[in-house]
Design a protein around this motif. Structure first.
Motif, mmCIF file in Angstrom:
data_model
loop_
_atom_site.group_PDB
_atom_site.id
_atom_site.type_symbol
_atom_site.label_atom_id
_atom_site.label_comp_id
_atom_site.label_asym_id
_atom_site.label_seq_id
_atom_site.Cartn_x
_atom_site.Cartn_y
_atom_site.Cartn_z
ATOM 1 N N LEU A 176 0.812 -1.216 0.000
ATOM 2 C CA LEU A 176 0.000 0.000 0.000
ATOM 3 C C LEU A 176 0.847 1.267 0.000
ATOM 4 O O LEU A 176 0.527 2.237 -0.696
ATOM 5 C CB LEU A 176 -0.942 -0.004 1.201
ATOM 6 N N ALA A 177 1.920 1.302 0.783
ATOM 7 C CA ALA A 177 2.726 2.520 0.886
ATOM 8 C C ALA A 177 3.303 2.933 -0.463
ATOM 9 O O ALA A 177 3.302 4.117 -0.813
ATOM 10 C CB ALA A 177 3.842 2.340 1.900
ATOM 11 N N ASP A 178 3.766 1.959 -1.243
ATOM 12 C CA ASP A 178 4.330 2.279 -2.555
ATOM 13 C C ASP A 178 3.254 2.847 -3.486
ATOM 14 O O ASP A 178 3.483 3.824 -4.208
ATOM 15 C CB ASP A 178 4.949 1.033 -3.189
ATOM 16 N N THR A 179 2.077 2.231 -3.457
ATOM 17 C CA THR A 179 0.974 2.706 -4.296
ATOM 18 C C THR A 179 0.562 4.116 -3.918
ATOM 19 O O THR A 179 0.359 4.985 -4.783
ATOM 20 C CB THR A 179 -0.233 1.763 -4.155
ATOM 21 N N VAL A 180 0.443 4.352 -2.615
ATOM 22 C CA VAL A 180 0.006 5.656 -2.130
ATOM 23 C C VAL A 180 1.065 6.718 -2.392
ATOM 24 O O VAL A 180 0.747 7.854 -2.772
ATOM 25 C CB VAL A 180 -0.350 5.569 -0.633
ATOM 26 N N THR A 181 2.318 6.381 -2.196
ATOM 27 C CA THR A 181 3.405 7.328 -2.469
ATOM 28 C C THR A 181 3.376 7.779 -3.921
ATOM 29 O O THR A 181 3.482 8.979 -4.217
ATOM 30 C CB THR A 181 4.767 6.694 -2.149
ATOM 31 N N GLN A 182 3.220 6.826 -4.821
ATOM 32 C CA GLN A 182 3.141 7.176 -6.239
ATOM 33 C C GLN A 182 1.951 8.081 -6.509
ATOM 34 O O GLN A 182 2.032 9.034 -7.292
ATOM 35 C CB GLN A 182 3.039 5.900 -7.074
ATOM 36 N N GLY A 183 0.832 7.816 -5.828
ATOM 37 C CA GLY A 183 -0.353 8.638 -6.007
ATOM 38 C C GLY A 183 -0.161 10.053 -5.517
ATOM 39 O O GLY A 183 -0.525 11.024 -6.198
ATOM 40 N N TYR A 184 0.418 10.207 -4.325
ATOM 41 C CA TYR A 184 0.680 11.551 -3.809
ATOM 42 C C TYR A 184 1.661 12.305 -4.708
ATOM 43 O O TYR A 184 1.485 13.496 -4.979
ATOM 44 C CB TYR A 184 1.239 11.481 -2.395
ATOM 45 N N GLU A 185 2.703 11.628 -5.156
ATOM 46 C CA GLU A 185 3.707 12.288 -5.987
ATOM 47 C C GLU A 185 3.120 12.772 -7.313
ATOM 48 O O GLU A 185 3.511 13.819 -7.830
ATOM 49 C CB GLU A 185 4.880 11.332 -6.261
#
Length: 533
Positions: free
Chosen positions: A403-412
């Motif tokens: 989840l963290a990788d997916t969310v990080t990409q989304g925020y970026e």
């Protein structure tokens, strides 16, 4: 003065400097909420962040508005600027600098920049004729106008014919350099639809634009010719630079550009795209200043599918919304339900359904029911389970680990709607998981170890979800973390980098075993179908 960013652990971003002809509206709030989310996410990653907002306070429109209200322009600007600052407080916006273009320090920056561009031979005196929209502070081509010579944006405002001498900036000189910029840096303008719009406009050929006005008192005089006042956009865009100065700094360009420049991100509405994506980089090229990282132009907001406006009687008061529903509910709706970059709509029924379904039913109830079982079965503590003891094929663990990788990409990528969808996939899976595992039945069967693993997995999933949602709903995330036993406030920005390190808290399985929990209590109360704000 070609400056290149050397501070890799810094992140500077801006909202527009909002025009002070009237109190802030929901569109201004939307941009600023998005900017605050980005700033909070960058702080969670341990970066030093500078979030700049503020007000654009010069020009004929402001002078006329103040006169109509029987105020001096400065008093008018002071009052409206205060209303912006008040709204940001209501919305829990944690900005670092509030830039006002009427400030004396800003005048020093504008004059120095003007002189640098003048020295390049990029400013000249010429005659300007055309249709001028005071509301836009911009000349309009006749083919753009609505019937009756009305502005295409301010459709109830007739344009005015102007025939005057102005100072001009040689924008046409930078045609090739701008086209090269857009080609070599395809991410400079986002989203892609805005980039294509700018490229198509530039391909038609750039015309030099006026950077001064005559017979206007409210603004900075041209240094070499005080009979002219510097045009609002040439003045306003430099407000971003002035905001970079530390309070004790002498107001010079070198000081302003020494730490935070180039700004990583300008967030704007699509109606001011041309000024930021064409005029601004050309001005910086002329002054030999490096360019910002990227410019993101988001869409317009409507209400019930219709354009908002005073004349239509369907405006949306952001202060009233926050007072009625709370900042987190407002932030969540606009960032989840609207694809950032596209036009979006506010609908009262949809708003209430969205926040109730996700914040009260999905997230709030999941935490509440799990805490109650933890109190009943484990004396109000996190079950004594190590995350590595949870099987790798456990459905919640599988979702949580990526989840963290997916969310990080989304925020970026500023895909806030996708961020919310990904996080609530885990939350909804947690509700399904607890129903299917039925820990109350396992407890009755004496399967204590299985109960431990189920409740730990759910509590940890709620913790991870609230951490990753904290840039969007910081108050709710704080209450969840505190109920999970952390003495943490997501609004305490000075402690976030150390107390809530992204490297540890964004990892599934970070919840300590045996940590004392607070008793279950609602983190978000369901909204009623109250009257519209």
């Amino acid at each position: 003065m070609k400056l290149t960013q050397t501070h890799f652990n810094t992140f500077a971003l801006t909202t527009p400097l909002y025009y002070v002809n009237d109190v802030p509206h929901i569109g201004s709030a939307y941009t600023t909420m998005a900017a605050d989310v980005i700033a909070r996410f960058q702080r969670l990653q341990g970066k030093s962040v500078l979030l700049i907002t503020g007000t654009d306070e010069h020009g004929q429109k402001i002078q006329r508005t103040a006169e109509e209200l029987g105020r001096s322009p400065q008093i008018h600007c002071d009052q409206i600027a205060a209303s912006f600052a008040s709204l940001w407080q209501h919305l829990n916006i944690q900005y670092d600098r509030f830039s006002r273009t009427s400030a004396p320090r800003h005048e020093a920056i504008v004059k120095e920049f003007f002189q640098k561009v003048w020295n390049q031979g990029d400013i000249y005196l010429s005659q300007q004729q055309g249709w001028y929209c005071v509301a836009c502070e911009e000349y309009k081509e006749e083919r753009e106008l609505e019937a009756g010579k009305y502005c295409p944006i301010h459709v109830n405002k007739a344009v005015e014919w102007r025939d005057e001498q102005n100072y001009f900036f040689r924008l046409s000189k930078y045609q090739n350099q701008l086209e090269t910029l857009y080609q070599e840096r395809p991410d400079f303008i986002q989203p892609e639809s805005r980039r294509n719009e700018v490229i198509n406009f530039v391909k038609q050929g750039l015309q030099d634009f006026s950077i001064s006005r005559v017979n206007i008192d409210w603004g900075f005089p041209v240094p070499s010719d005080p009979s002219h006042t510097i045009y609002v956009w040439f003045d306003a865009l430099l407000g971003y630079v002035t905001a970079l100065l530390d309070p004790e700094d002498e107001p010079t360009l070198d000081n302003a550009l020494s730490k935070w420049w180039p700004i990583n991100l300008h967030l704007i509405g699509k109606d001011i795209l041309r000024f930021h994506a064409i005029y601004w980089p050309a001005m910086l090229m002329s002054a030999e200043v490096s360019l910002p990282g990227r410019i993101f132009g988001h869409g317009f907001l409507t209400k019930d599918g219709k354009k908002m406006g005073k004349s239509l009687g369907n405006t949306l008061d952001p202060i009233a919304l926050v007072n009625q529903y709370g900042a987190d509910a407002i932030r969540f709706y606009f960032l989840k339900e609207i694809e950032f970059g596209q036009d979006g709509d506010y609908n009262q029924t949809r708003f209430i359904h969205t926040v109730n379904a996700h914040l009260a039913n999905d997230l709030g109830n999941l935490l509440n029911r799990t805490l109650k079982m933890a109190y009943k079965y484990f004396n109000g503590c996190v079950p004594n389970v190590k995350s590595e003891e949870i099987p790798k094929d456990d459905s919640l663990k599988t979702l949580g680990l990526t989840l963290a990788d997916t969310v990080t990409q989304g925020y970026e990528s500023l895909a806030f709607s996708e961020v919310c969808t990904a996080i609530f996939t885990l939350v909804q899976a947690g509700n399904k998981y607890i129903d299917e595992k039925a820990p109350w039945s396992l407890y009755k069967q004496g399967k204590q170890e299985a109960v431990s693993q189920v409740l730990y997995s759910v509590l940890e999933s709620v913790r991870l979800a609230s951490y990753l949602l904290s840039p969007i709903i910081p108050n709710i995330s704080t209450r969840i973390y505190q109920q999970l036993g952390y003495p943490i406030d997501f609004n305490d920005q000075t402690r976030l980098a150390t107390a809530l390190s992204f490297d540890t808290h964004a990892v599934w399985g970070a919840l300590p075993a045996n940590q004392s929990l607070e008793e279950a209590q609602p983190v978000f109360r369901r909204l009623e179908n109250a009257e519209e704000a």
